[in-house]
Motif scaffolding. Structure first.
Motif, PDB file in Angstrom:
ATOM      1  N   LEU A   1     -74.159  42.145  -7.047  1.00 53.95           N
ATOM      2  CA  LEU A   1     -75.505  41.634  -7.303  1.00 53.95           C
ATOM      3  C   LEU A   1     -75.771  40.410  -6.427  1.00 53.95           C
ATOM      4  O   LEU A   1     -76.825  40.289  -5.800  1.00 53.95           O
ATOM      5  CB  LEU A   1     -75.655  41.272  -8.785  1.00 53.95           C
ATOM      6  N   GLY A   2     -74.785  39.522  -6.378  1.00 58.65           N
ATOM      7  CA  GLY A   2     -74.918  38.326  -5.544  1.00 58.65           C
ATOM      8  C   GLY A   2     -75.129  38.691  -4.087  1.00 58.65           C
ATOM      9  O   GLY A   2     -75.998  38.145  -3.404  1.00 58.65           O
TER      10      GLY A   2
ATOM     11  N   THR B   1     -63.473  43.481 -17.613  1.00 64.10           N
ATOM     12  CA  THR B   1     -63.634  42.191 -16.956  1.00 64.10           C
ATOM     13  C   THR B   1     -63.769  42.335 -15.448  1.00 64.10           C
ATOM     14  O   THR B   1     -64.706  41.813 -14.844  1.00 64.10           O
ATOM     15  CB  THR B   1     -62.401  41.319 -17.250  1.00 64.10           C
TER      16      THR B   1
ATOM     17  N   ILE C   1     -76.352  41.449  -2.836  1.00 64.64           N
ATOM     18  CA  ILE C   1     -77.668  42.028  -2.598  1.00 64.64           C
ATOM     19  C   ILE C   1     -78.728  40.940  -2.577  1.00 64.64           C
ATOM     20  O   ILE C   1     -79.638  40.951  -1.744  1.00 64.64           O
ATOM     21  CB  ILE C   1     -77.997  43.099  -3.660  1.00 64.64           C
TER      22      ILE C   1
ATOM     23  N   TYR D   1     -66.969  44.228 -14.262  1.00 64.95           N
ATOM     24  CA  TYR D   1     -68.174  43.425 -14.316  1.00 64.95           C
ATOM     25  C   TYR D   1     -68.143  42.321 -13.275  1.00 64.95           C
ATOM     26  O   TYR D   1     -69.173  41.945 -12.735  1.00 64.95           O
ATOM     27  CB  TYR D   1     -68.419  42.888 -15.728  1.00 64.95           C
ATOM     28  N   ARG D   2     -66.957  41.860 -12.955  1.00 68.98           N
ATOM     29  CA  ARG D   2     -66.863  40.874 -11.892  1.00 68.98           C
ATOM     30  C   ARG D   2     -67.340  41.502 -10.561  1.00 68.98           C
ATOM     31  O   ARG D   2     -68.136  40.920  -9.825  1.00 68.98           O
ATOM     32  CB  ARG D   2     -65.429  40.360 -11.754  1.00 68.98           C
TER      33      ARG D   2
ATOM     34  N   ALA E   1     -71.562  51.488 -16.435  1.00 67.81           N
ATOM     35  CA  ALA E   1     -71.389  50.085 -16.807  1.00 67.81           C
ATOM     36  C   ALA E   1     -72.738  49.438 -17.085  1.00 67.81           C
ATOM     37  O   ALA E   1     -72.837  48.438 -17.771  1.00 67.81           O
ATOM     38  CB  ALA E   1     -70.664  49.333 -15.704  1.00 67.81           C
ATOM     39  N   LEU E   2     -73.782  50.002 -16.509  1.00 70.89           N
ATOM     40  CA  LEU E   2     -75.114  49.433 -16.676  1.00 70.89           C
ATOM     41  C   LEU E   2     -76.014  50.336 -17.500  1.00 70.89           C
ATOM     42  O   LEU E   2     -77.232  50.244 -17.438  1.00 70.89           O
ATOM     43  CB  LEU E   2     -75.723  49.156 -15.298  1.00 70.89           C
TER      44      LEU E   2
ATOM     45  N   LEU F   1     -69.356  43.953 -10.194  1.00 68.82           N
ATOM     46  CA  LEU F   1     -70.800  44.121 -10.283  1.00 68.82           C
ATOM     47  C   LEU F   1     -71.512  42.809  -9.991  1.00 68.82           C
ATOM     48  O   LEU F   1     -72.523  42.766  -9.286  1.00 68.82           O
ATOM     49  CB  LEU F   1     -71.121  44.578 -11.703  1.00 68.82           C
ATOM     50  N   GLY F   2     -70.991  41.743 -10.539  1.00 66.47           N
ATOM     51  CA  GLY F   2     -71.576  40.425 -10.316  1.00 66.47           C
ATOM     52  C   GLY F   2     -71.558  40.056  -8.846  1.00 66.47           C
ATOM     53  O   GLY F   2     -72.546  39.554  -8.302  1.00 66.47           O
TER      54      GLY F   2
END
Lengths: 231, 231
Positions: free
Chosen positions: B135-136, B125, B138, B128-129, B87-88, B131-132
């Motif tokens: 990220l938050g 969708t 971390i 990626y959610r 995905a990245l 993943l978001g």
DNA sequence: CCGCGACGTTGCTCTGAAACAAACTCCCGG
DNA sequence: CCGGGAGTTTGTTTCAGAGCAACGTCGCGG
């Protein structure tokens, strides 16, 4: 408002696969704005209504705790996308972006994100690559925070800035944007006092030269050694 | 190899918009495997050849430093995708995933990622959610590391595990997978000694109950206070 | 050109938590 | 049922770095 020149975007990874006409289209939808040093481009927790591209200058991405302490998560250099909350299905920004130096950025309404990823070849790919790199970077910082002593962390932080924004001068590598001791302590979770002492020592040892808000790494190799646990 | 049941995936966010036949398709391409406690599913730096979904159990996502120290970046709960390097646009895994308890996961070759995002509505969708959110998370941990004292960090770490995997019992909230003091120290960048002392004190104060590799939070509210700088 | 605020330096003190050390206990496998 | 390894507890020592304090200095705005 003057028409933006197409050369601004040609060559930047998210747009490198696009033709002149597509770049024109993209620019025509962009808003361009200048930010003074110290200005926030957007703030943590606010509605994410636009996404951005930094054309010139440097940004600090910052989180603030309830206690008012702040930490600098990462820096953004020219050519990078930022505020790309929509890529992660977020409707608020996860952090604040502050201009570390006078900066210039383009922006587009989030509504266009989906269209950009669909219509412009390479845009989605490159955006997600950026995100992946950023995630990796944050994980590195986290690991460092958890395992390294203060001196190593400060050395790494200075090196990171030098690598990301360094201009070579005859004196050494110069960090291209203004940095205070406080800024460095916000990157490393220490105090400005400790940073000041470290920089003083390093200066005496000939590793860096620094004046107000301005740092030159005169002996990068030695700084790398300092950033390593076994010195 | 027994056919996997469709009910495994129905209701999970990345697949919730899909019909029975599509889920069938997805399952038919999946490999399913069991992992013993302590086993690595994949390792940091290795070629990312598959992406995964955790069906049952718990995982630790771990980074190891050159010095051999390790830190736990986050935990994965059942129903979550993981190892989603593709995905990245990454071709190696950025961290190691280890089974914290006996676990069961499905996996697919990375080659299918692109097809999944294109053909299955909602898959991209939701991925990626996730993943978001990660990220938050971390970034939160990073902020915490940089600003909070050890006791607060340990309290937060215990609370996070309780929230993520907690089962309510009559005693309190029980962390659903085995955790050692060492594990907690790897989450918080401290030593097992310090964690042991803190847990002992909290136990005396009636905030937690713990035995080997097993923790029950008996007074979550008090633990929340402990996780806050102003106690 | 002066004054003030932002930035930087340096000394001193004190404490939280790491480092070192040793022993205890549980649990699994032979 | 015994032995050993993994996990845990507790005590003692040590010191890096935070906290507090005070002063120095640069540069902008009036």
């Amino acid at each position: 408002m003057p028409r933006l020149d197409e050369s601004l975007l040609t060559g930047l990874p998210p747009f490198s696969r696009l033709g002149r006409d597509q770049i024109r289209e993209i620019l025509d939808q962009a808003a361009s704005r200048r930010y003074d040093e110290g200005t926030a481009i957007f703030e943590e927790g606010f509605e994410a209504d636009r996404f951005y591209l930094l054309l010139d200058g440097y940004l600090r991405v910052v989180r603030t705790t309830e206690g008012g302490e702040q930490i600098i998560v990462l820096h953004i250099s020219p050519g990078q996308l930022f505020g790309i909350a929509p890529a992660l299905q977020r409707n608020t920004y996860p952090a604040t972006a502050v201009a570390a130096a006078e900066s210039l950025a383009l922006s587009w309404p989030v509504g266009l994100w989906e269209r950009f990823t669909r219509e412009y070849e390479g845009f989605a790919t490159e955006s997600y690559r950026t995100l992946g790199q950023r995630l990796g970077q944050i994980q590195d910082t986290l690991t460092e925070m958890a395992t390294q002593a203060v001196e190593q962390r400060v050395a790494s932080a200075v090196l990171r800035m030098a690598n990301q924004s360094g201009r070579k001068t005859d004196e050494g590598i110069e960090i291209a944007f203004p940095v205070t001791r406080q800024n460095i302590s916000d990157m490393t979770g220490t105090t400005l006092h400790t940073v000041s002492r470290l920089l003083s020592r390093w200066e005496k040892d000939g590793v860096v030269r620094s004046t107000r808000k301005h740092i030159v790494v005169t002996d990068p190799h030695r700084l790398v050694l300092l950033s390593d646990p076994q010195g």
